[in-house]
Write a protein that holds these residues in place. Structure first.
Motif, PDB file in Angstrom:
ATOM      1  N   VAL A 349      37.732  44.711  36.203  1.00 22.20           N
ATOM      2  CA  VAL A 349      37.421  43.517  34.783  1.00 22.20           C
ATOM      3  C   VAL A 349      37.852  42.447  34.937  1.00 22.20           C
ATOM      4  N   PHE A 350      38.994  41.806  35.631  1.00 28.54           N
ATOM      5  CA  PHE A 350      39.184  40.840  35.772  1.00 28.54           C
ATOM      6  C   PHE A 350      38.189  39.750  36.916  1.00 28.54           C
ATOM      7  N   PRO A 351      37.413  38.767  36.419  1.00 26.71           N
ATOM      8  CA  PRO A 351      36.361  38.169  37.068  1.00 26.71           C
ATOM      9  C   PRO A 351      36.735  37.295  38.146  1.00 26.71           C
ATOM     10  N   GLY A 352      38.331  37.273  38.467  1.00 27.76           N
ATOM     11  CA  GLY A 352      38.347  36.337  39.276  1.00 27.76           C
ATOM     12  C   GLY A 352      40.122  36.954  39.554  1.00 27.76           C
ATOM     13  N   ALA A 353      41.110  35.473  39.938  1.00 25.13           N
ATOM     14  CA  ALA A 353      42.671  35.657  40.311  1.00 25.13           C
ATOM     15  C   ALA A 353      43.456  36.073  39.143  1.00 25.13           C
ATOM     16  N   PHE A 354      44.030  36.940  39.265  1.00 30.23           N
ATOM     17  CA  PHE A 354      44.959  37.046  37.646  1.00 30.23           C
ATOM     18  C   PHE A 354      46.926  36.860  38.433  1.00 30.23           C
ATOM     19  N   ASP A 355      47.264  37.024  37.679  1.00 27.19           N
ATOM     20  CA  ASP A 355      49.190  37.225  38.263  1.00 27.19           C
ATOM     21  C   ASP A 355      48.998  38.553  37.394  1.00 27.19           C
ATOM     22  N   TYR A 356      50.562  38.995  38.012  1.00 28.85           N
ATOM     23  CA  TYR A 356      50.963  39.953  37.973  1.00 28.85           C
ATOM     24  C   TYR A 356      51.721  40.606  36.538  1.00 28.85           C
ATOM     25  N   GLY A 357      52.103  39.390  35.428  1.00 37.07           N
ATOM     26  CA  GLY A 357      51.835  39.519  34.225  1.00 37.07           C
ATOM     27  C   GLY A 357      50.887  39.944  33.280  1.00 37.07           C
ATOM     28  N   THR A 358      49.840  39.661  34.203  1.00 37.53           N
ATOM     29  CA  THR A 358      48.683  39.362  32.885  1.00 37.53           C
ATOM     30  C   THR A 358      48.199  40.738  32.956  1.00 37.53           C
ATOM     31  N   ALA A 359      47.989  41.341  34.893  1.00 32.76           N
ATOM     32  CA  ALA A 359      47.738  42.489  35.026  1.00 32.76           C
ATOM     33  C   ALA A 359      48.394  43.439  33.961  1.00 32.76           C
ATOM     34  N   LEU A 385      43.662  46.697  48.980  1.00 31.96           N
ATOM     35  CA  LEU A 385      42.877  46.872  48.579  1.00 31.96           C
ATOM     36  C   LEU A 385      42.282  44.933  47.151  1.00 31.96           C
ATOM     37  N   ILE A 386      44.195  44.543  46.869  1.00 36.32           N
ATOM     38  CA  ILE A 386      44.220  43.381  46.575  1.00 36.32           C
ATOM     39  C   ILE A 386      44.709  42.613  47.663  1.00 36.32           C
ATOM     40  N   SER A 387      43.911  41.317  47.190  1.00 37.56           N
ATOM     41  CA  SER A 387      44.627  40.097  48.172  1.00 37.56           C
ATOM     42  C   SER A 387      45.612  39.618  47.001  1.00 37.56           C
ATOM     43  N   SER A 388      46.514  38.729  47.853  1.00 38.88           N
ATOM     44  CA  SER A 388      47.365  37.783  47.628  1.00 38.88           C
ATOM     45  C   SER A 388      47.441  36.291  47.734  1.00 38.88           C
ATOM     46  N   ARG A 389      47.424  34.972  47.465  1.00 38.59           N
ATOM     47  CA  ARG A 389      47.378  33.985  48.007  1.00 38.59           C
ATOM     48  C   ARG A 389      49.140  33.385  46.977  1.00 38.59           C
ATOM     49  N   HIS A 390      49.940  32.716  47.299  1.00 35.62           N
ATOM     50  CA  HIS A 390      51.005  31.691  46.408  1.00 35.62           C
ATOM     51  C   HIS A 390      49.826  30.353  46.323  1.00 35.62           C
ATOM     52  N   ASP A 392      50.494  26.879  44.371  1.00 33.20           N
ATOM     53  CA  ASP A 392      51.995  26.002  42.978  1.00 33.20           C
ATOM     54  C   ASP A 392      53.185  26.674  42.329  1.00 33.20           C
ATOM     55  N   GLY A 393      53.982  27.951  43.865  1.00 34.20           N
ATOM     56  CA  GLY A 393      54.480  28.282  43.292  1.00 34.20           C
ATOM     57  C   GLY A 393      54.687  29.132  42.675  1.00 34.20           C
ATOM     58  N   THR A 394      53.638  29.967  41.961  1.00 32.25           N
ATOM     59  CA  THR A 394      53.259  31.178  42.108  1.00 32.25           C
ATOM     60  C   THR A 394      52.473  31.831  42.838  1.00 32.25           C
ATOM     61  N   THR A 395      51.906  33.457  42.104  1.00 33.34           N
ATOM     62  CA  THR A 395      50.931  34.360  43.080  1.00 33.34           C
ATOM     63  C   THR A 395      50.322  34.292  42.850  1.00 33.34           C
ATOM     64  N   GLU A 396      49.473  34.328  42.420  1.00 30.33           N
ATOM     65  CA  GLU A 396      48.023  34.702  42.700  1.00 30.33           C
ATOM     66  C   GLU A 396      46.639  35.899  43.215  1.00 30.33           C
ATOM     67  N   TYR A 397      46.561  37.203  42.884  1.00 30.73           N
ATOM     68  CA  TYR A 397      45.998  38.523  43.011  1.00 30.73           C
ATOM     69  C   TYR A 397      44.509  38.290  42.742  1.00 30.73           C
ATOM     70  N   ARG A 398      44.074  38.529  43.641  1.00 26.69           N
ATOM     71  CA  ARG A 398      42.569  38.968  43.123  1.00 26.69           C
ATOM     72  C   ARG A 398      41.655  39.886  43.506  1.00 26.69           C
ATOM     73  N   LEU A 399      40.935  40.746  43.423  1.00 24.77           N
ATOM     74  CA  LEU A 399      39.987  41.917  44.371  1.00 24.77           C
ATOM     75  C   LEU A 399      38.930  40.946  44.850  1.00 24.77           C
ATOM     76  N   LEU A 400      38.363  41.352  46.824  1.00 24.80           N
ATOM     77  CA  LEU A 400      37.594  40.859  47.007  1.00 24.80           C
ATOM     78  C   LEU A 400      36.158  41.496  46.209  1.00 24.80           C
ATOM     79  N   ASP A 401      35.168  40.634  46.419  1.00 27.04           N
ATOM     80  CA  ASP A 401      34.305  40.359  45.463  1.00 27.04           C
ATOM     81  C   ASP A 401      33.304  41.676  45.049  1.00 27.04           C
ATOM     82  N   SER A 402      33.513  42.214  47.393  1.00 25.83           N
ATOM     83  CA  SER A 402      32.958  43.815  47.194  1.00 25.83           C
ATOM     84  C   SER A 402      33.741  44.650  46.768  1.00 25.83           C
ATOM     85  N   VAL A 403      35.034  44.761  46.813  1.00 28.24           N
ATOM     86  CA  VAL A 403      35.574  45.183  46.381  1.00 28.24           C
ATOM     87  C   VAL A 403      35.614  45.500  44.665  1.00 28.24           C
TER      88      VAL A 403
END
Length: 860
Positions: A349-359, A385-390, A392-403
């Motif tokens: 249901v997340f359309p883009g990147a999200f952080d763990y606290g939001t998840a 199955l979840i991708s991550s990237r750092h 500005d000092g935080t970690t963002e997560y997202r699902l590839l669009d196909s996933v």
């Protein structure tokens, strides 16, 4: 098989029939199955098996299995790796990295999501490597989840033996000399593969292993290298597309199925968008490119919303799980536990990147246990199955669009959750509940952050809104599609006057357009909604904004009056006065606007609402049109107050207003560059791109007034596109009028007329009296230059009716009225001027344009 290929069998006296039975025993068929296959009696098969045991010296049936395996392996060259028929594209950086890692470490594991090309890359490295011995491929894909792996390792190494001795035999074989194993597809037998490899690496000193899987094996000394999707095209021209790994792969595979296919100027944008929509996932790109036989890139792009029906029929010879995109993802999905599957589905249901606290705030509801969420989330990360990237000092997560699409389809398939009930008690589907949780969380969080938008946490609050913009759009769409106007208003009116900090772009206008098809809510929410509409619509339609300001003012009439003890009522009254004066700034009632704004500033100051006090003070400065120095002084005071509060955006806004007012009145021009430079710096610090654009616009306006029209033209053209993109029509008008002035300076008077006409038409629609009058005067100058003398006089008349006191810095030529009198004669000039004075400006403009606003600018 040719009997001469097996001289040992011939020497042992094995007959052709016995040889057939030996191969079938080697395939682990039972006597009954062999009899059916060869159309023999089961007793005959038993007799041949006994004869084989005598001739080959075996003690039991397993010895025949080992003999058949050994003889078959001996016929084929040891360690042969498959060679793909298609070319290897991209991965230059990964190949360089992995060559260095394989030279320095004995255990390297490639991880990444399904379809990212791990196997292909591993085989490419195995074929190209020269520093290591020839690689032996151990393909674990045929095994079932949880199977032992020793037999598969043994067969790859041409080792035969009884099951309980296989590990020892593998150790003995690998202990001699140097060896390199490519162990592919570990994800479904992770535990057994890891146990065997740990043993082998600990007991053999010269063994190197390159493994592939969805996750690490967690071995001591293991180097984990995550294979990312292919790089995406940065631009949409053919060279840029082909310069990216994803674009090159698409072009190569498309040309293979449709000879002559090329990336051209006509299809480069569509190819680039296909690669981006598919996240650079190699399997998805290859499957999409194969469809070029049937669909042009533009048609492919349009069908990607149904990609699992489109991206099928992979190349023959591919593993079954990679013949379609859906099968590749299903292979990964089915290896998950039930709680992991549910969390993955909810993440969709997340359309883009999200952080763990939001998840955690959105997804941790029954039947998922909040205490277990971190563990489950980590498993999905481990399995790629979840991708991550750092960032500005935080970690963002997202699902590839196909996933994400795959997971969302699975969420929809869950149907109705019996223990999930809506407000009315009705059962709700798993997807509806996940969307509801997502929408409520983001809308509540955004509204709760309004105080931070006005204070020292402003940068963080703006950053949150910027990064969560896709979530907020999805949340608003969700509640509006369900006609939940209360939730939408609680978000929009919750931010309220802080939209002045966030920036009013095209999306907020779209949201209001949908909401205002229905009546405003009752009580306090309706009042705050009216205040918000007045603030936001003042950027697009001052007439309509004034209507909402009047409505808010009427709502507070009869409540506790100004100066009494009811602070809440006084605050509501001050807000109503603020927006009423604010919306009058752009019309002819500036004296009344100043009175309202002054009263609002007094109330806010008494109540201790420093931010709104500064806001009212800054707006009141804009009503002091007859005293430029007083305007600058009041704006400077407001800027100081905002600075004390830590509001960088509104301080930047005040400095920008100081700059443009100084330019328009030709005063303190030496101070303007410093004001605009500080404004730009503060806007960047505060994370508000809108105010940065304002400072660049006013810098271009200053360049123009100082005579540097060439630089101004370049800047204004770029800024015009930006302001149109974000929906700031008032600043788009300023850009158009500025471009008209540069064209007039260069003698391009017809081009100037086009710019002035478009800008003035937009200003009429905005209901902004003063900027409309400026546009009319500039257009009159262009008409004079092109021989339209009577029309020029009429335009001056129309401008005079709207705003008798023009801004000195924006008048094209103060001698224009005299020049026109001389050109067409005093009588004709006065007649044309009077006709223009009595005609609404909209009727003065030629050409067809969008529907215009109402009021003084349109009608008598």
């Amino acid at each position: 098989m040719d009997s001469d290929a097996f001289p040992d069998l011939r020497a042992a006296g094995v007959t052709p029939r016995e040889r057939e039975i030996l191969w079938l025993v080697g395939e682990r068929l039972q006597n009954q199955e062999i009899a059916a296959r060869l159309r023999l009696s089961e007793r005959t098969v038993e007799s041949h098996v006994s004869s084989l045991l005598r001739k080959l010296g075996g003690s039991n049936r397993l010895a025949l299995v080992d003999a058949a395996t050994r003889l078959r392996a001996g016929r084929e060259p040891r360690g042969v790796l498959p060679r793909p028929l298609s070319s290897f594209v991209g991965r230059e950086r990964e190949i360089g990295d992995l060559r260095r890692l394989l030279g320095a470490h004995r255990m390297v594991t490639l991880t990444g999501p399904a379809g990212t090309g791990k196997t292909r890359l591993a085989l490419h490295l195995a074929h190209e490597a020269t520093a290591l011995p020839p690689a032996v491929l151990v393909d674990l894909a045929p095994l079932s989840p949880g199977d032992a792996v020793e037999r598969t390792f043994a067969e790859a190494l041409s080792i035969a033996g009884e099951e309980h001795r296989l590990r020892a035999l593998i150790r003995e074989t690998l202990a001699e000399g140097r060896h390199w194993l490519v162990v592919d597809n570990c994800e479904h037998v992770t535990a057994s593969a890891a146990a065997l490899l740990a043993d082998l690496l600990a007991t053999t000193g010269h063994l190197h292993v390159l493994a592939t899987g969805h996750e690490a094996l967690h071995l001591t000394g293991e180097i984990v290298y995550e294979i990312p999707p292919l790089p995406l095209p940065a631009l949409d021209d053919p060279a840029a597309v082909l310069d990216s790994g994803a674009g090159r792969l698409f072009a190569d595979r498309a040309a293979a199925v449709s000879p002559g296919f090329e990336v051209t100027a006509d299809n480069a944008r569509q190819v680039a968008l296909i690669c981006r929509r598919l996240d650079g996932l190699p399997l998805a790109i290859e499957l999409a490119a194969a469809r070029v036989r049937f669909f042009a890139p533009a048609d492919l792009l349009a069908r990607l919303d149904d990609r699992f029906a489109l991206l099928t029929d992979g190349a023959r010879g591919s593993p079954n799980r990679h013949r379609t995109l859906e099968e590749a993802l299903t292979w990964s999905y089915e290896l998950l536990g039930e709680d992991e599957r549910l969390l993955l589905e909810r993440c969709s249901v997340f359309p883009g990147a999200f952080d763990y606290g939001t998840a955690a705030g959105v997804l941790a509801y029954p039947p998922l246990d909040p205490a277990e969420l971190l563990r489950i989330f980590s498993r999905l990360l481990d399995r790629s199955l979840i991708s991550s990237r750092h960032r500005d000092g935080t970690t963002e997560y997202r699902l590839l669009d196909s996933v994400r699409q795959f997971a969302y389809h699975r969420l929809l398939a869950r149907g109705t959750a019996e223990d999930t009930r809506g407000a009315a008690g009705e059962a709700r589907s798993a997807a509806e509940e996940a969307h509801e949780q997502h929408a409520r969380h983001h809308l509540r969080h955004a509204a709760a952050g309004a105080p931070d938008l006005r204070g020292r946490n402003q940068a963080a609050a703006l950053l949150w809104i910027d990064r969560r913009s896709a979530d907020l759009r999805a949340a608003l769409r969700w509640v509006l599609d369900r006609d939940d106007t209360t939730a939408a208003w609680e978000f929009i009116a919750g931010i309220g006057t802080a939209w002045e900090v966030v920036g009013c772009n095209g999306e907020i206008f779209d949201w209001l357009d949908r909401l205002l098809r229905r009546p405003l809510p009752d009580s306090d929410l309706g009042f705050r909604a009216a205040i918000t509409c007045a603030v936001v619509l003042s950027f697009q339609d001052t007439g309509r904004a004034g209507e909402f300001a009047g409505r808010a003012y009427r709502m507070v009439e009869g409540e506790t009056g100004y100066g009494r003890a009811d602070d809440r009522a006084d605050h509501r009254r001050a807000l109503a006065l603020l927006v009423r004066g604010w919306t009058m700034l752009y019309g002819p009632q500036r004296a009344e606007a100043l009175e309202h704004l002054n009263r609002a500033a007094e109330i806010f100051e008494r109540l201790g609402d420093d931010w709104h006090h500064a806001l009212a003070l800054g707006n009141s400065a804009l009503a002091l049109t007859s005293d430029p120095e007083a305007t600058l002084a009041r704006l400077a005071h407001a800027a100081e107050l905002f600075g004390r509060l830590g509001d960088h955006v509104k301080r930047a806004n005040c400095l920008n207003h100081m700059g443009i007012r100084a330019i328009e009145n030709r005063i303190r021009l030496d101070d303007v560059p410093a004001w605009l430079a500080e404004s730009a710096r503060l806007a960047r610090t505060g994370g508000n791109d809108h105010e940065r654009l304002h400072s660049e616009l006013y810098r271009a306006t200053l360049d123009q007034h100082l005579g540097d029209h060439a630089i101004a033209r370049t800047r204004l053209a770029g800024l015009l596109a930006e302001f149109r993109r974000i929906g700031d029509l008032r600043c788009a008008v300023r850009c158009l009028l500025g471009l008209g002035r540069t064209a007039a300076f260069d003698g391009e008077h017809e081009a100037a007329r086009r710019h002035f006409t478009e800008g003035t038409r937009i200003a009429v629609g905005l209901g902004d009296v003063r900027i409309t009058a400026t546009g009319l005067r500039l257009l009159a100058g262009a008409d004079h230059a092109t021989g339209r003398f009577e029309r020029a006089a009429a335009l001056l008349g129309a401008a005079e009716r709207l705003d008798p006191v023009p801004w000195e810095g924006l008048v094209p030529d103060p001698r224009l009225p005299a020049a026109l009198r001389e050109r067409i004669g005093p009588a004709d000039f006065e007649a044309a001027f009077a006709a223009g004075y009595g005609t609404p400006p909209a009727r003065q403009l030629d050409g067809s344009g969008p529907p215009l606003g109402t009021g003084l600018l349109q009608n008598d």
